[in-house]
Design a protein around this motif. Structure first.
Motif, mmCIF file in Angstrom:
data_model
loop_
_atom_site.group_PDB
_atom_site.id
_atom_site.type_symbol
_atom_site.label_atom_id
_atom_site.label_comp_id
_atom_site.label_asym_id
_atom_site.label_seq_id
_atom_site.Cartn_x
_atom_site.Cartn_y
_atom_site.Cartn_z
ATOM 1 N N GLU A 1 0.956 -1.183 -0.118
ATOM 2 C CA GLU A 1 -0.091 -0.075 -0.114
ATOM 3 C C GLU A 1 0.864 1.261 -0.054
ATOM 4 O O GLU A 1 0.446 2.139 -0.639
ATOM 5 N N ALA A 2 1.749 1.221 0.942
ATOM 6 C CA ALA A 2 2.920 2.329 0.950
ATOM 7 C C ALA A 2 3.476 2.820 -0.300
ATOM 8 O O ALA A 2 3.780 3.761 -0.913
ATOM 9 N N MET A 3 3.956 1.586 -0.979
ATOM 10 C CA MET A 3 4.663 1.463 -2.285
ATOM 11 C C MET A 3 3.553 2.058 -3.328
ATOM 12 O O MET A 3 4.237 3.003 -4.089
ATOM 13 N N ARG A 4 2.394 1.652 -3.370
ATOM 14 C CA ARG A 4 1.593 2.475 -4.343
ATOM 15 C C ARG A 4 1.366 3.962 -4.097
ATOM 16 O O ARG A 4 1.514 4.663 -5.276
ATOM 17 N N ILE A 5 1.179 4.448 -2.933
ATOM 18 C CA ILE A 5 1.325 5.706 -2.742
ATOM 19 C C ILE A 5 2.609 6.539 -3.132
ATOM 20 O O ILE A 5 2.665 7.362 -3.602
ATOM 21 N N ALA A 6 3.655 6.043 -2.794
ATOM 22 C CA ALA A 6 5.045 6.384 -3.196
ATOM 23 C C ALA A 6 5.222 6.560 -4.774
ATOM 24 O O ALA A 6 5.537 7.478 -5.346
ATOM 25 N N GLU A 7 4.645 5.598 -5.377
ATOM 26 C CA GLU A 7 4.550 5.589 -6.824
ATOM 27 C C GLU A 7 3.677 6.567 -7.566
ATOM 28 O O GLU A 7 4.032 7.133 -8.641
ATOM 29 N N GLU A 8 2.653 6.747 -6.783
ATOM 30 C CA GLU A 8 1.661 7.859 -7.312
ATOM 31 C C GLU A 8 2.461 9.228 -7.329
ATOM 32 O O GLU A 8 2.242 10.226 -8.329
ATOM 33 N N LYS A 9 3.143 9.375 -6.384
ATOM 34 C CA LYS A 9 3.979 10.754 -6.123
ATOM 35 C C LYS A 9 5.485 10.687 -6.876
ATOM 36 O O LYS A 9 6.129 11.480 -6.780
ATOM 37 N N ASP A 10 5.583 9.446 -7.408
ATOM 38 C CA ASP A 10 6.912 9.340 -8.236
ATOM 39 C C ASP A 10 8.133 9.387 -7.452
ATOM 40 O O ASP A 10 9.060 10.021 -7.668
ATOM 41 N N CYS B 1 9.029 3.555 7.582
ATOM 42 C CA CYS B 1 9.358 3.755 6.150
ATOM 43 C C CYS B 1 8.919 5.317 5.905
ATOM 44 O O CYS B 1 7.941 5.739 6.269
ATOM 45 N N ARG B 2 9.837 5.878 5.075
ATOM 46 C CA ARG B 2 9.508 7.082 4.473
ATOM 47 C C ARG B 2 9.279 7.355 3.147
ATOM 48 O O ARG B 2 10.155 6.640 2.463
ATOM 49 N N ILE B 3 8.550 7.854 2.735
ATOM 50 C CA ILE B 3 8.169 8.156 1.275
ATOM 51 C C ILE B 3 9.001 9.625 0.789
ATOM 52 O O ILE B 3 9.048 10.690 1.409
ATOM 53 N N MET B 4 10.172 9.185 -0.091
ATOM 54 C CA MET B 4 10.977 10.382 -0.332
ATOM 55 C C MET B 4 11.711 9.886 -1.707
ATOM 56 O O MET B 4 11.712 8.873 -2.224
ATOM 57 N N ASP B 5 12.649 10.920 -2.089
ATOM 58 C CA ASP B 5 13.556 10.663 -3.324
ATOM 59 C C ASP B 5 14.663 10.058 -2.780
ATOM 60 O O ASP B 5 15.441 10.698 -2.070
#
Length: 177
Positions: free
Chosen positions: A41-50, A65-69
């Motif tokens: 689920e977190a991967m899907r959110i991260a992919e949406e934000k590229d 885990c953190r969503i980041m570049d």
């Protein structure tokens, strides 16, 4: 799986598909918590934000885990490591050599050298060498080293008292904390 491949996988950063936990605590790019999610689920959110999903702490329960570049994150980590390395000072042992019948001016020069080394954070090894029959005057040499220790007592502490080693006598001083 061969040992080298296992080691290689362990050294790789845990990002995106490499995160192998049933549930994780996800943190968004702005620092807000998204809650406890599955890595998919977190991967899907991260992919949406590229962006990437990066494991920040595996010690927490659940892992964070953190969503980041990831490229930017890796660069920042390397930059911090370089800065820390620059500020690091390894104490070296600098040597100040003299003879037991040293003149006063020469003694003061050695004292100033030792003081300069100690202020930078290096240790100082004060050595007095003997030639020929001078070896009989170890008491005078010891006196001179003790004098140096008292002259430097505000910036240094004696790590090793004066001791005779072959045809020389030495003392080790370390900077005061």
């Amino acid at each position: 799986m061969p040992v080298t491949e296992k080691r290689r996988n362990r050294d790789l950063p845990q990002i995106n598909e490499r995160i192998r936990f049933p549930q994780i605590r996800a943190i968004d790019t702005d620092g807000s918590q998204l809650g406890i999610l599955t890595p998919q689920e977190a991967m899907r959110i991260a992919e949406e934000k590229d962006l990437d999903l990066v494991l920040v702490s595996d010690k927490a329960d659940p892992p964070v885990c953190r969503i980041m570049d990831y490229g930017k994150y890796k660069f920042e980590q390397e930059k911090k490591a370089r800065e820390a390395k620059k500020k690091q000072h390894t104490a070296e042992v600098k040597e100040v050599k003299m003879r037991y019948k040293i003149e006063e001016h020469d003694y003061n020069v050695r004292l100033n050298q030792a003081q300069r080394f100690l202020k930078v954070g290096d240790k100082v090894k004060a050595t007095i060498t003997f030639r020929g029959r001078e070896i009989q005057h170890t008491d005078l040499a010891e006196e001179l080293l003790k004098r140096m220790a008292t002259d430097l007592q505000e910036v240094a502490e004696v790590q090793q008292a004066p001791k005779k080693e072959g045809r020389s006598m030495m003392m080790l001083l370390s900077p005061k904390k």
